[in-house]
Design an enzyme around this catalytic site. Structure first.
Site, mmCIF file in Angstrom:
data_model
loop_
_atom_site.group_PDB
_atom_site.id
_atom_site.type_symbol
_atom_site.label_atom_id
_atom_site.label_comp_id
_atom_site.label_asym_id
_atom_site.label_seq_id
_atom_site.Cartn_x
_atom_site.Cartn_y
_atom_site.Cartn_z
ATOM 1 N N HIS A 113 0.811 -1.212 0.000
ATOM 2 C CA HIS A 113 0.000 0.000 0.000
ATOM 3 C C HIS A 113 0.849 1.269 0.000
ATOM 4 O O HIS A 113 0.317 2.380 0.057
ATOM 5 C CB HIS A 113 -0.924 -0.024 1.242
ATOM 6 C CG HIS A 113 -2.052 0.924 1.194
ATOM 7 N ND1 HIS A 113 -2.188 1.964 2.087
ATOM 8 C CD2 HIS A 113 -3.123 1.024 0.362
ATOM 9 C CE1 HIS A 113 -3.282 2.640 1.830
ATOM 10 N NE2 HIS A 113 -3.870 2.109 0.792
ATOM 11 N N LYS A 115 3.253 4.463 -1.136
ATOM 12 C CA LYS A 115 3.354 5.394 -2.267
ATOM 13 C C LYS A 115 4.653 6.173 -2.103
ATOM 14 O O LYS A 115 4.723 7.144 -1.340
ATOM 15 C CB LYS A 115 2.179 6.371 -2.318
ATOM 16 C CG LYS A 115 0.822 5.713 -2.624
ATOM 17 C CD LYS A 115 0.083 5.331 -1.385
ATOM 18 C CE LYS A 115 -1.302 4.777 -1.703
ATOM 19 N NZ LYS A 115 -1.974 4.243 -0.523
ATOM 20 N N ASP A 120 17.174 9.686 -8.396
ATOM 21 C CA ASP A 120 18.625 9.902 -8.333
ATOM 22 C C ASP A 120 19.169 9.910 -6.911
ATOM 23 O O ASP A 120 20.251 10.463 -6.658
ATOM 24 C CB ASP A 120 19.007 11.224 -9.025
ATOM 25 C CG ASP A 120 18.891 11.133 -10.543
ATOM 26 O OD1 ASP A 120 18.844 10.005 -11.064
ATOM 27 O OD2 ASP A 120 18.849 12.196 -11.195
ATOM 28 N N HIS A 303 -9.005 11.170 1.689
ATOM 29 C CA HIS A 303 -8.072 10.057 1.494
ATOM 30 C C HIS A 303 -6.759 10.290 2.233
ATOM 31 O O HIS A 303 -5.849 9.470 2.170
ATOM 32 C CB HIS A 303 -7.798 9.870 -0.009
ATOM 33 C CG HIS A 303 -7.181 8.560 -0.355
ATOM 34 N ND1 HIS A 303 -5.848 8.420 -0.714
ATOM 35 C CD2 HIS A 303 -7.701 7.314 -0.406
ATOM 36 C CE1 HIS A 303 -5.583 7.153 -0.976
ATOM 37 N NE2 HIS A 303 -6.689 6.464 -0.799
ATOM 38 N N LYS A 305 -3.763 10.824 5.136
ATOM 39 C CA LYS A 305 -3.268 10.097 6.305
ATOM 40 C C LYS A 305 -2.174 10.951 6.942
ATOM 41 O O LYS A 305 -0.969 10.688 6.771
ATOM 42 C CB LYS A 305 -2.691 8.733 5.912
ATOM 43 C CG LYS A 305 -3.630 7.846 5.066
ATOM 44 C CD LYS A 305 -3.305 7.944 3.605
ATOM 45 C CE LYS A 305 -3.993 6.922 2.726
ATOM 46 N NZ LYS A 305 -5.413 6.771 2.849
ATOM 47 N N ASP A 310 1.176 19.144 18.763
ATOM 48 C CA ASP A 310 1.809 20.333 19.332
ATOM 49 C C ASP A 310 2.374 21.222 18.221
ATOM 50 O O ASP A 310 1.773 21.343 17.164
ATOM 51 C CB ASP A 310 2.873 19.935 20.360
ATOM 52 C CG ASP A 310 2.240 19.291 21.603
ATOM 53 O OD1 ASP A 310 1.047 19.530 21.851
ATOM 54 O OD2 ASP A 310 2.946 18.539 22.310
#
Length: 411
Positions: A113, A115, A120, A303, A305, A310
């Protein structure tokens, strides 16, 4: 290997496809040696076709391209799409692909899952945005609200090392003894992987690359969330698309709110799957009674996350706070200690609350829930408390990385 804090990084927040895709495509366009991409979803739409175009152009000028997609999330790429990449020299692999049974995909557990993009060894992208047009506003009411980050600095060394290891050659699954050629290829791969790359400090951020797998890092992402929540002094602000966390994380959120921390959650109000809101809503009463504030994002599907704690701590990545991400899937987040970045992310989330969210009202002190919700919540509580143990008993096969070109030729 234990996660390591890397000082001296520059980090930029990228919100939605409008900011993310141009940054990634531009970095690939400037690549000189190597591009590595991991993604759960690659669709053959205008975004996927644009990615294919820039990868082919980079490969043709001599850049080594490795692209890893997930077999469940990206199951329907055409032969033409695949052959255009592979004929240009792109090494395209699929993580644990599986044939459909009567049109249904059953390989839903323990998905790749993540991404991640590394170019380089000098710039990396980590977040929750897939390569699909539904991450762009012009997709319409179903367009997703999401986040990623662009990183430069020493932490890129660790991210590159990780993704290179993730895509390295694997022995044939049916071979008792790996063939000699495979061992030689693996040695060449490892020599290249371990080549040290010095990266000068690029900014003030301390960065920690955290992943979740089914072997050595099963709880790392959840653990760093819990550490930050337990140490919070003034504010915890979490935006998470699929919210159904474990018992311990819920308990930490409630305890933080009870000791006076401003704990706010941004959850889906217009979910892409109805069960998402139904599951999260079973937790509302106990959280609200503890003083946690819940805001439902109602403009379109959420979508993201991400989280801010603080004035300094923040995280962005692929991991939801639900059983799939916390106990089954392969995930990657970056944890950051940087005041400017935390301030930027917090301001954007607060704008989201102000403009596009509705607050869930706390129940009246004398409110008594009906018998069915009370029974339901009882079972939900105990499910969450025991889920990590149950998840550990589910099948833990070693998913294969399959060359998509070979799989296509074998159809």
């Amino acid at each position: 290997m234990k996660p390591h804090w890397w000082p001296g990084n520059r980090v930029q927040l990228l919100e939605n496809g409008e900011e993310f895709f141009p940054a990634v495509f531009d970095a690939i366009g400037q690549a000189e040696r190597e591009v590595i991409i991991e993604t759960f979803i690659l669709f053959e739409d205008k975004v996927g076709l644009h990615l294919r175009e820039v990868l082919i152009a980079a490969a043709r000028r001599g850049v080594q391209i490795d692209l890893l997609i997930d077999g469940f999330g990206s199951p329907d790429l055409s032969d033409e799409f695949v052959s255009g990449l592979t004929s240009a020299g792109v090494r395209l692999r699929s993580f644990d692909p599986s044939l459909r049974v009567m049109g249904v995909r059953f390989n839903v557990l323990r998905r790749m899952h993540r991404k991640i993009v590394v170019v380089d060894g000098r710039v990396a992208f980590v977040g929750g945005i897939n390569y699909s047009a539904d991450h762009l506003m012009d997709f319409g009411p179903e367009a997703k609200q999401d986040y990623s980050i662009q990183l430069q600095g020493p932490v890129v060394i660790e991210i590159r090392r990780f993704v290179r290891h993730a895509i390295q050659p694997a022995p044939p699954p049916d071979a008792d003894k790996p063939p000699r050629g495979w061992r030689a290829a693996r040695r060449r791969w490892q020599r290249h992987e371990e080549t040290p790359t010095a990266i000068e400090p690029a900014g003030p951020a301390e960065a920690l690359f955290v992943r979740r797998d089914n072997l050595h890092h099963r709880n790392d992402i959840e653990r760093y969330y819990r550490i930050a929540i337990r140490r919070a002094r003034s504010q915890v602000l979490i935006a998470n698309a699929y919210f159904f966390p474990g018992y311990r994380l819920l308990r930490d959120l409630q305890r933080a709110a009870r000791r006076g921390v401003d704990v706010r959650l941004i959850l889906q109000g217009q979910p892409d799957m109805a069960i998402v809101k139904t599951a999260a809503s079973t937790l509302y009463d106990d959280l609200l009674r503890s003083g946690v504030k819940i805001h439902e994002y109602i403009e379109r599907p959420l979508h993201g996350k991400v989280a801010v704690v603080d004035d300094e701590w923040a995280t962005v990545g692929s991991s939801n706070l639900d059983p799939l991400s916390l106990a089954l899937n392969l995930e990657a987040n970056v944890v950051l200690r940087d005041r400017d970045f935390a301030s930027d992310l917090r301001q954007r989330l607060e704008q989201l609350i102000e403009r596009s969210c509705r607050e869930v009202p706390a129940p009246a002190p004398d409110h008594q829930p009906r018998w069915w919700p009370a029974v339901r919540n009882f079972f939900v509580f105990h499910f969450l408390r025991r889920f990590p143990v149950w998840a550990g008993r589910l099948p833990r096969h070693s998913p294969a990385l399959v060359s998509v070109a070979e799989a296509t030729n074998g159809r």
